[in-house]
Design a protein around this motif. Structure first.
Motif, PDB file in Angstrom:
ATOM      1  N   ALA A  86       0.839  -1.204   0.000  1.00 18.04           N
ATOM      2  CA  ALA A  86       0.000   0.000   0.000  1.00 18.04           C
ATOM      3  C   ALA A  86       0.870   1.250   0.000  1.00 18.04           C
ATOM      4  CB  ALA A  86      -0.928  -0.005   1.211  1.00 18.04           C
ATOM      5  N   CYS A  87       1.961   1.227   0.773  1.00 11.41           N
ATOM      6  CA  CYS A  87       2.879   2.367   0.789  1.00 11.41           C
ATOM      7  C   CYS A  87       3.484   2.602  -0.596  1.00 11.41           C
ATOM      8  CB  CYS A  87       3.994   2.146   1.808  1.00 11.41           C
ATOM      9  SG  CYS A  87       3.472   2.312   3.519  1.00 11.41           S
ATOM     10  N   LEU A  88       3.835   1.518  -1.287  1.00 16.30           N
ATOM     11  CA  LEU A  88       4.387   1.655  -2.631  1.00 16.30           C
ATOM     12  C   LEU A  88       3.366   2.272  -3.579  1.00 16.30           C
ATOM     13  CD1 LEU A  88       6.570   1.171  -4.752  1.00 16.30           C
ATOM     14  CD2 LEU A  88       5.708  -1.173  -5.009  1.00 16.30           C
ATOM     15  N   ALA A  89       2.127   1.781  -3.535  1.00 15.73           N
ATOM     16  CA  ALA A  89       1.085   2.316  -4.404  1.00 15.73           C
ATOM     17  C   ALA A  89       0.819   3.790  -4.109  1.00 15.73           C
ATOM     18  CB  ALA A  89      -0.195   1.494  -4.250  1.00 15.73           C
ATOM     19  N   LEU A  90       0.727   4.129  -2.826  1.00 16.11           N
ATOM     20  CA  LEU A  90       0.494   5.520  -2.460  1.00 16.11           C
ATOM     21  C   LEU A  90       1.659   6.405  -2.887  1.00 16.11           C
ATOM     22  CD1 LEU A  90      -1.027   5.139   1.131  1.00 16.11           C
ATOM     23  CD2 LEU A  90      -2.238   5.713  -0.976  1.00 16.11           C
ATOM     24  N   SER A  91       2.873   5.896  -2.767  1.00 14.34           N
ATOM     25  CA  SER A  91       4.052   6.687  -3.128  1.00 14.34           C
ATOM     26  C   SER A  91       4.078   6.996  -4.624  1.00 14.34           C
ATOM     27  CB  SER A  91       5.328   5.932  -2.732  1.00 14.34           C
ATOM     28  OG  SER A  91       5.360   5.683  -1.350  1.00 14.34           O
ATOM     29  N   THR A 117      -8.628  16.586 -10.424  1.00 17.82           N
ATOM     30  CA  THR A 117      -9.292  15.287 -10.324  1.00 17.82           C
ATOM     31  C   THR A 117      -8.309  14.218  -9.844  1.00 17.82           C
ATOM     32  OG1 THR A 117     -10.792  15.880 -12.131  1.00 17.82           O
ATOM     33  CG2 THR A 117     -10.614  13.551 -11.591  1.00 17.82           C
ATOM     34  N   LEU A 118      -7.088  14.248 -10.376  1.00 18.71           N
ATOM     35  CA  LEU A 118      -6.071  13.290  -9.933  1.00 18.71           C
ATOM     36  C   LEU A 118      -5.710  13.509  -8.470  1.00 18.71           C
ATOM     37  CD1 LEU A 118      -3.628  13.177 -12.989  1.00 18.71           C
ATOM     38  CD2 LEU A 118      -5.308  11.453 -12.303  1.00 18.71           C
ATOM     39  N   ILE A 145      -3.286   1.794   8.139  1.00 20.54           N
ATOM     40  CA  ILE A 145      -2.655   1.130   7.008  1.00 20.54           C
ATOM     41  C   ILE A 145      -2.388  -0.339   7.301  1.00 20.54           C
ATOM     42  CG2 ILE A 145      -0.272   1.636   7.642  1.00 20.54           C
ATOM     43  CD1 ILE A 145       0.163   2.310   4.632  1.00 20.54           C
ATOM     44  N   LEU A 146      -2.273  -0.703   8.585  1.00 21.53           N
ATOM     45  CA  LEU A 146      -2.054  -2.098   8.935  1.00 21.53           C
ATOM     46  C   LEU A 146      -3.305  -2.945   8.742  1.00 21.53           C
ATOM     47  CD1 LEU A 146       0.127  -1.726  12.165  1.00 21.53           C
ATOM     48  CD2 LEU A 146       0.874  -2.090   9.801  1.00 21.53           C
ATOM     49  N   ALA A 147      -4.456  -2.286   8.575  1.00 20.49           N
ATOM     50  CA  ALA A 147      -5.706  -3.011   8.355  1.00 20.49           C
ATOM     51  C   ALA A 147      -6.124  -3.003   6.890  1.00 20.49           C
ATOM     52  CB  ALA A 147      -6.813  -2.416   9.225  1.00 20.49           C
ATOM     53  N   VAL A 148      -5.216  -2.626   5.988  1.00 18.12           N
ATOM     54  CA  VAL A 148      -5.540  -2.589   4.563  1.00 18.12           C
ATOM     55  C   VAL A 148      -5.852  -4.000   4.071  1.00 18.12           C
ATOM     56  CG1 VAL A 148      -4.523  -2.248   2.281  1.00 18.12           C
ATOM     57  CG2 VAL A 148      -4.244  -0.498   4.038  1.00 18.12           C
ATOM     58  N   ASP A 149      -6.998  -4.144   3.409  1.00 13.58           N
ATOM     59  CA  ASP A 149      -7.380  -5.449   2.857  1.00 13.58           C
ATOM     60  C   ASP A 149      -7.117  -5.465   1.357  1.00 13.58           C
ATOM     61  OD1 ASP A 149      -9.387  -3.847   1.850  1.00 13.58           O
ATOM     62  OD2 ASP A 149     -10.961  -4.700   3.112  1.00 13.58           O
ATOM     63  N   ASP A 150      -7.481  -6.577   0.723  1.00 15.84           N
ATOM     64  CA  ASP A 150      -7.202  -6.714  -0.708  1.00 15.84           C
ATOM     65  C   ASP A 150      -7.960  -5.680  -1.540  1.00 15.84           C
ATOM     66  OD1 ASP A 150      -5.543  -8.818  -0.138  1.00 15.84           O
ATOM     67  OD2 ASP A 150      -7.049 -10.360  -0.555  1.00 15.84           O
ATOM     68  N   GLY A 151      -9.202  -5.368  -1.141  1.00 19.94           N
ATOM     69  CA  GLY A 151      -9.976  -4.376  -1.881  1.00 19.94           C
ATOM     70  C   GLY A 151      -9.334  -3.002  -1.824  1.00 19.94           C
ATOM     71  N   SER A 152      -8.876  -2.604  -0.639  1.00 15.75           N
ATOM     72  CA  SER A 152      -8.199  -1.308  -0.504  1.00 15.75           C
ATOM     73  C   SER A 152      -6.919  -1.278  -1.314  1.00 15.75           C
ATOM     74  CB  SER A 152      -7.894  -1.035   0.973  1.00 15.75           C
ATOM     75  OG  SER A 152      -9.066  -0.995   1.749  1.00 15.75           O
ATOM     76  N   LEU A 153      -6.192  -2.387  -1.301  1.00 13.67           N
ATOM     77  CA  LEU A 153      -4.931  -2.448  -2.040  1.00 13.67           C
ATOM     78  C   LEU A 153      -5.175  -2.330  -3.546  1.00 13.67           C
ATOM     79  CD1 LEU A 153      -1.948  -2.701  -1.463  1.00 13.67           C
ATOM     80  CD2 LEU A 153      -2.172  -5.184  -1.626  1.00 13.67           C
ATOM     81  N   ILE A 154      -6.220  -2.989  -4.032  1.00 15.67           N
ATOM     82  CA  ILE A 154      -6.564  -2.893  -5.458  1.00 15.67           C
ATOM     83  C   ILE A 154      -6.939  -1.460  -5.814  1.00 15.67           C
ATOM     84  CG2 ILE A 154      -8.262  -3.590  -7.189  1.00 15.67           C
ATOM     85  CD1 ILE A 154      -8.286  -6.356  -5.855  1.00 15.67           C
ATOM     86  N   LEU A 155      -7.702  -0.785  -4.935  1.00 15.77           N
ATOM     87  CA  LEU A 155      -8.067   0.611  -5.176  1.00 15.77           C
ATOM     88  C   LEU A 155      -6.821   1.489  -5.265  1.00 15.77           C
ATOM     89  CD1 LEU A 155     -10.106   2.983  -5.307  1.00 15.77           C
ATOM     90  CD2 LEU A 155      -9.987   3.053  -2.812  1.00 15.77           C
ATOM     91  N   MET A 156      -5.899   1.337  -4.316  1.00 10.50           N
ATOM     92  CA  MET A 156      -4.687   2.164  -4.320  1.00 10.50           C
ATOM     93  C   MET A 156      -3.853   1.911  -5.566  1.00 10.50           C
ATOM     94  SD  MET A 156      -3.584   1.754  -0.334  1.00 10.50           S
ATOM     95  CE  MET A 156      -4.819   1.954   0.953  1.00 10.50           C
ATOM     96  N   ALA A 157      -3.709   0.640  -5.955  1.00 14.62           N
ATOM     97  CA  ALA A 157      -2.937   0.321  -7.151  1.00 14.62           C
ATOM     98  C   ALA A 157      -3.604   0.881  -8.404  1.00 14.62           C
ATOM     99  CB  ALA A 157      -2.765  -1.195  -7.266  1.00 14.62           C
ATOM    100  N   SER A 158      -4.931   0.824  -8.452  1.00 15.91           N
ATOM    101  CA  SER A 158      -5.660   1.356  -9.604  1.00 15.91           C
ATOM    102  C   SER A 158      -5.511   2.865  -9.709  1.00 15.91           C
ATOM    103  CB  SER A 158      -7.146   0.990  -9.496  1.00 15.91           C
ATOM    104  OG  SER A 158      -7.320  -0.414  -9.454  1.00 15.91           O
ATOM    105  N   VAL A 159      -5.596   3.555  -8.566  1.00 22.13           N
ATOM    106  CA  VAL A 159      -5.440   5.015  -8.566  1.00 22.13           C
ATOM    107  C   VAL A 159      -4.018   5.396  -8.980  1.00 22.13           C
ATOM    108  CG1 VAL A 159      -5.369   7.056  -7.090  1.00 22.13           C
ATOM    109  CG2 VAL A 159      -7.263   5.454  -6.894  1.00 22.13           C
ATOM    110  N   ALA A 160      -3.019   4.680  -8.458  1.00 22.29           N
ATOM    111  CA  ALA A 160      -1.629   4.973  -8.825  1.00 22.29           C
ATOM    112  C   ALA A 160      -1.406   4.747 -10.317  1.00 22.29           C
ATOM    113  CB  ALA A 160      -0.685   4.109  -7.999  1.00 22.29           C
ATOM    114  N   SER A 161      -1.931   3.650 -10.855  1.00 23.79           N
ATOM    115  CA  SER A 161      -1.771   3.359 -12.283  1.00 23.79           C
ATOM    116  C   SER A 161      -2.460   4.413 -13.136  1.00 23.79           C
ATOM    117  CB  SER A 161      -2.336   1.971 -12.601  1.00 23.79           C
ATOM    118  OG  SER A 161      -1.680   0.972 -11.854  1.00 23.79           O
ATOM    119  N   THR A 162      -3.685   4.783 -12.751  1.00 18.44           N
ATOM    120  CA  THR A 162      -4.417   5.814 -13.489  1.00 18.44           C
ATOM    121  C   THR A 162      -3.677   7.138 -13.455  1.00 18.44           C
ATOM    122  OG1 THR A 162      -6.523   4.749 -12.959  1.00 18.44           O
ATOM    123  CG2 THR A 162      -6.602   7.057 -13.655  1.00 18.44           C
TER     124      THR A 162
END
Length: 291
Positions: free
Chosen positions: A24-29, A190-191, A135-152
């Motif tokens: 999650a930290c990587l995606a947010l970064s 928007t980003l 952040i220690l309670a991040v689940d798979d759905g949250s992780l997918i959201l963060m990765a999707s936002v970072a990719s977008t």
């Protein structure tokens, strides 16, 4: 060697929730590093803070309707943040009020509404979760959201990068050249809102902006070019996340504040010894020339 392993690698090797938090930290970064740099270049650093809080009423409404539902809170937060950004832009365009003043006004209204909604329709624990995240309670759905936002974020930036840089340094020239300055501005806001929504899942509305702004302000003391600022800010954000998670695990600190405090420490270090406008280097050079 064993001590270093236990401190730096063991928590991530032994526990899945720590690995998800690091991912999650990587995606947010990846998303926040670039957004923070452009906020600094556009002199919108404090506006970034107001936008982080503007997602709160939407997230609160999503919480009221569906509880701790990631899709509901994320959609509500995104719509609320986008509404505040557009409303502030319209006010600054059609009235003499500057954009930072209108953002500050809407920010205070949004923060008050959000805290009121969460505190009256939930518990103190719910309010703390929304404000500070976990952040220690991040689940798979949250992780997918963060990765999707970072990719977008990275894909959109790749398309509008040159125009956005031109709009940062000379908006009047860009407006005279092709008239797309307003479009770049809207896409950029928007980003920013998207990354704020992604960050509040892990760090809360009060801490999400820290991982966006502190690495960006630290990077400017080391490098000059926009691309190198983005790369270094991303690296600083990820290192802050990694060290913050280690400190959080070893000393039982809250993870979000630990990550932001590490980013703050790296900013202060850059302020002190950075080769570009750092405080100590000119003093040392001056002393050397005198001697």
């Amino acid at each position: 060697m064993s001590l270093l392993y236990d401190w730096l690698i063991g928590p991530f090797a032994d526990f899945g929730f720590m690995r998800r938090a690091l991912a999650a930290c990587l995606a947010l970064s990846l998303g926040s590093g670039a957004m923070g740099v452009f906020l600094v270049l556009r002199r919108m650093s404090l506006i970034g803070d107001t936008m982080a809080h503007s997602v709160l009423p939407g997230a609160a409404i999503g919480f009221m309707l569906a509880g701790m539902s990631l899709p509901a809170m994320s959609l509500g937060g995104f719509l609320a943040g986008l509404l505040v950004a557009l409303a502030s832009g319209l006010v600054s365009r059609f009235t003499p009020q500057k954009e930072d003043a209108s953002f500050a006004s809407f920010f205070m209204i949004s923060l008050a509404i959000g805290v009121l909604l969460v505190s009256t329709h939930g518990s103190a624990v719910d309010l703390m979760h929304v404000l500070f995240g976990s952040i220690l309670a991040v689940d798979d759905g949250s992780l997918i959201l963060m990765a999707s936002v970072a990719s977008t974020t990275l894909m959109v930036l790749a398309v509008i990068f040159r125009g956005l840089v031109a709009e940062c340094f000379d908006p009047l020239y860009l407006r005279a050249l092709n008239g797309r300055g307003g479009l770049y501005h809207v896409l950029f806001l928007t980003l920013v809102v998207l990354n704020m929504v992604s960050g509040f899942q892990a760090l809360g509305t009060l801490m999400a902006v820290g991982l966006m702004m502190l690495p960006a302000t630290a990077a400017r003391f080391w490098v000059r070019e926009v691309w190198s600022l983005i790369c270094l800010a991303t690296l600083v954000a990820f290192v802050s996340g990694y060290i913050g998670l280690v400190l959080s695990y070893q000393f039982n600190w809250p993870s979000g504040p630990a990550i932001v405090l590490v980013a703050g420490a790296l900013y202060l270090l850059s302020l002190a010894i950075g080769p570009r406008d750092g405080i100590l280097l000119p003093l040392l050079v001056r002393r050397h020339l005198r001697s």
